[in-house]
Design a protein around this motif. Sequence first.
Motif, PDB file in Angstrom:
ATOM      1  N   ILE A 234      79.202   7.934 -12.526  1.00  0.00           N
ATOM      2  CA  ILE A 234      80.402   8.757 -12.313  1.00  0.00           C
ATOM      3  C   ILE A 234      80.036  10.035 -11.569  1.00  0.00           C
ATOM      4  O   ILE A 234      80.754  10.477 -10.658  1.00  0.00           O
TER       5      ILE A 234
ATOM      6  N   LYS B   8      81.489  11.330  -7.965  1.00  0.00           N
ATOM      7  CA  LYS B   8      82.049  12.671  -7.734  1.00  0.00           C
ATOM      8  C   LYS B   8      81.395  13.306  -6.511  1.00  0.00           C
ATOM      9  O   LYS B   8      82.064  13.997  -5.724  1.00  0.00           O
TER      10      LYS B   8
ATOM     11  N   GLU C  80      88.133  15.694 -17.900  1.00  0.00           N
ATOM     12  CA  GLU C  80      87.916  14.361 -18.472  1.00  0.00           C
ATOM     13  C   GLU C  80      89.209  13.550 -18.474  1.00  0.00           C
ATOM     14  O   GLU C  80      89.190  12.341 -18.195  1.00  0.00           O
TER      15      GLU C  80
ATOM     16  N   THR D  36      89.580  12.277 -15.018  1.00  0.00           N
ATOM     17  CA  THR D  36      88.567  11.253 -14.740  1.00  0.00           C
ATOM     18  C   THR D  36      88.922   9.930 -15.397  1.00  0.00           C
ATOM     19  O   THR D  36      88.820   8.856 -14.780  1.00  0.00           O
TER      20      THR D  36
ATOM     21  N   LEU E 136      88.398  13.305  -8.132  1.00  0.00           N
ATOM     22  CA  LEU E 136      87.006  13.390  -8.597  1.00  0.00           C
ATOM     23  C   LEU E 136      86.305  14.610  -8.020  1.00  0.00           C
ATOM     24  O   LEU E 136      85.502  15.259  -8.713  1.00  0.00           O
TER      25      LEU E 136
ATOM     26  N   THR F  97      87.017  17.755  -9.978  1.00  0.00           N
ATOM     27  CA  THR F  97      86.337  17.946 -11.262  1.00  0.00           C
ATOM     28  C   THR F  97      84.989  18.640 -11.103  1.00  0.00           C
ATOM     29  O   THR F  97      84.372  19.020 -12.105  1.00  0.00           O
TER      30      THR F  97
END
Length: 572
Positions: A37, A41, A170, A173, A204, A207
């Motif tokens: 992940i 990102k 989160e 995501t 993404l 974040t």
Amino acid sequence: MSMFCYQCQEANKGKGCSVKGVCGKSEEVAKLQDLLIYTLKGISEIVVKGDLDAKELGEVNHEVLRSLFMTITNANFDDDAFVQEIRKMLTLRNNLRDMVDAANKKDSPNFFQKLLGLKKEQTGKKVSVSDLHDAARFQVSSKAEMLKKAASTGVGVLATANEDVRSLRELITYGVKGLAAYAEHALNLGKEDVTLYAFIYEALAATLDDQLSADELVALTLKTGQSGVTVMALLDEANTSKYGNPEITEVNIGVRNNPAILISGHDLADLEQLLEQTKGTGVDVYTHSEMLPAHYYPAFKKYDNFVGNYGNAWWKQLEEFESFNGPILFTTNCIVPPRSEEVKARIFTTGSSGYPGCKHIKADINGKKDFSKIIELAKRLKAPTGIETGKIVGGFAHEQVFALADKVVDAVKSGAIKKFFVMAGCDGRMKSRGYYSEFAEKLPKDTVILTAGCAKYKYNKLDLGDIGGIPRLLDAGQCNDSYSLALIALKLKEVFGLEDINDLPIAYNISWYEQKAVIVLLALLHLGVKNIHLGPTLPAFLSPNVAKILIETFGIAGIGTADDDIALFMGA
């Protein structure tokens, strides 16, 4: 803390898994998922800061979907598969980064532009590599290096000074993970929408941005819901254009005395290929859990070896796989680690799913999969042992319910139907989920349940009766088919001439488990639906302040007792 994960409803003690996942994933797999992940990102930041056009990224888009899907709860437990995927995504990330960097230095297309099929004018704006986040720059090669790096990239250690910011990151995501799952299903049927890829990169990348405030992330959370509506509409179009609109269908839950294959997960394209390859072989095909609604599609009814549904929701597979006797094909998530080597030897995976020691079937460059090994194994094994008999009825997706619209409206106007209850979502292992069986049984006889997802297994075999020929349980299909429930609500709003969807006699009592339920929830919020009750517990990843926002703005609430909640809903 060896790992930390709180993305699913069964997070340990309602807080998070810190030694081993309740789902069964190991510390290594959890950390590799975190690093994958983190890599995605980094790719997203390069795309956004480099102003790259998602519609020109082709295979990069598709690999991002696959990577996201692999990290959904119960989808893939294979650490080697994650190591390979991280290496692949790092290569794509580095190619993108080098391409953008080279575009800053010269005007002619470079090797990486050619590799990705990009034209000179599509290489984006100038961005310095040194300005990119570590997620876009870090380098690892061995598994050991990956695990060491992952220890500093997971949600458990990437705490910001603002817990609400972390919570919203989160939430976004996990919503994006669910979005990617639905987008991959549509892609497998030849449908895609480039705006969804662009949003995934935007979300993404955001974040990683420490400059964004909690308010800005709340806005992005709602935008995630907007993309959720888009992707569910896309998947609905993909399914119905290929296989027809679901229709009212009785599905056999008994067994025949033939060797058989059990197919689980959600991917209809995989099911179609399996049915084509088992024609005339003497091997029957049964659905399990979320694959049940495949029986509702007209296109699958031509296969005389597509004979019924075996078992219940995903979490009961440990016992049900033993008695099935034949091979099992997982097309997506919902794997429970098998207890015995005998059962594991009969499990095959494909797509984004995976389990160590189980055979994984890959598609060729044309998307074709060879299921001959599964078929050969089925022929050598015993027929399924029956665990129940009878039939269950489903197929009440939007077009089928629209066909009943006059009958439904008349029943509402006459008072025969007092209220609809949307009881969609996921099933799970926690004993507290017995609430949903009790709730369905105790609902007044003048109410109708609208359902989608494996939550239905808590009540789809109850004798709930009908109202003037309208079944009191209307099953629209998989969690993937939750869009049908939204369309039905919007149609009723139109028919009754209402301004606000919340003025309909519809209550929402939804159970959740994993990340596809998150995107469905956010989609409903985008559509303006309020006062959703969510259970059996609220997500552990919601900080108190973020939970407060959802409660005060949208009326999100938890569940109580079945009796108290029915009184609350019926009195509203």
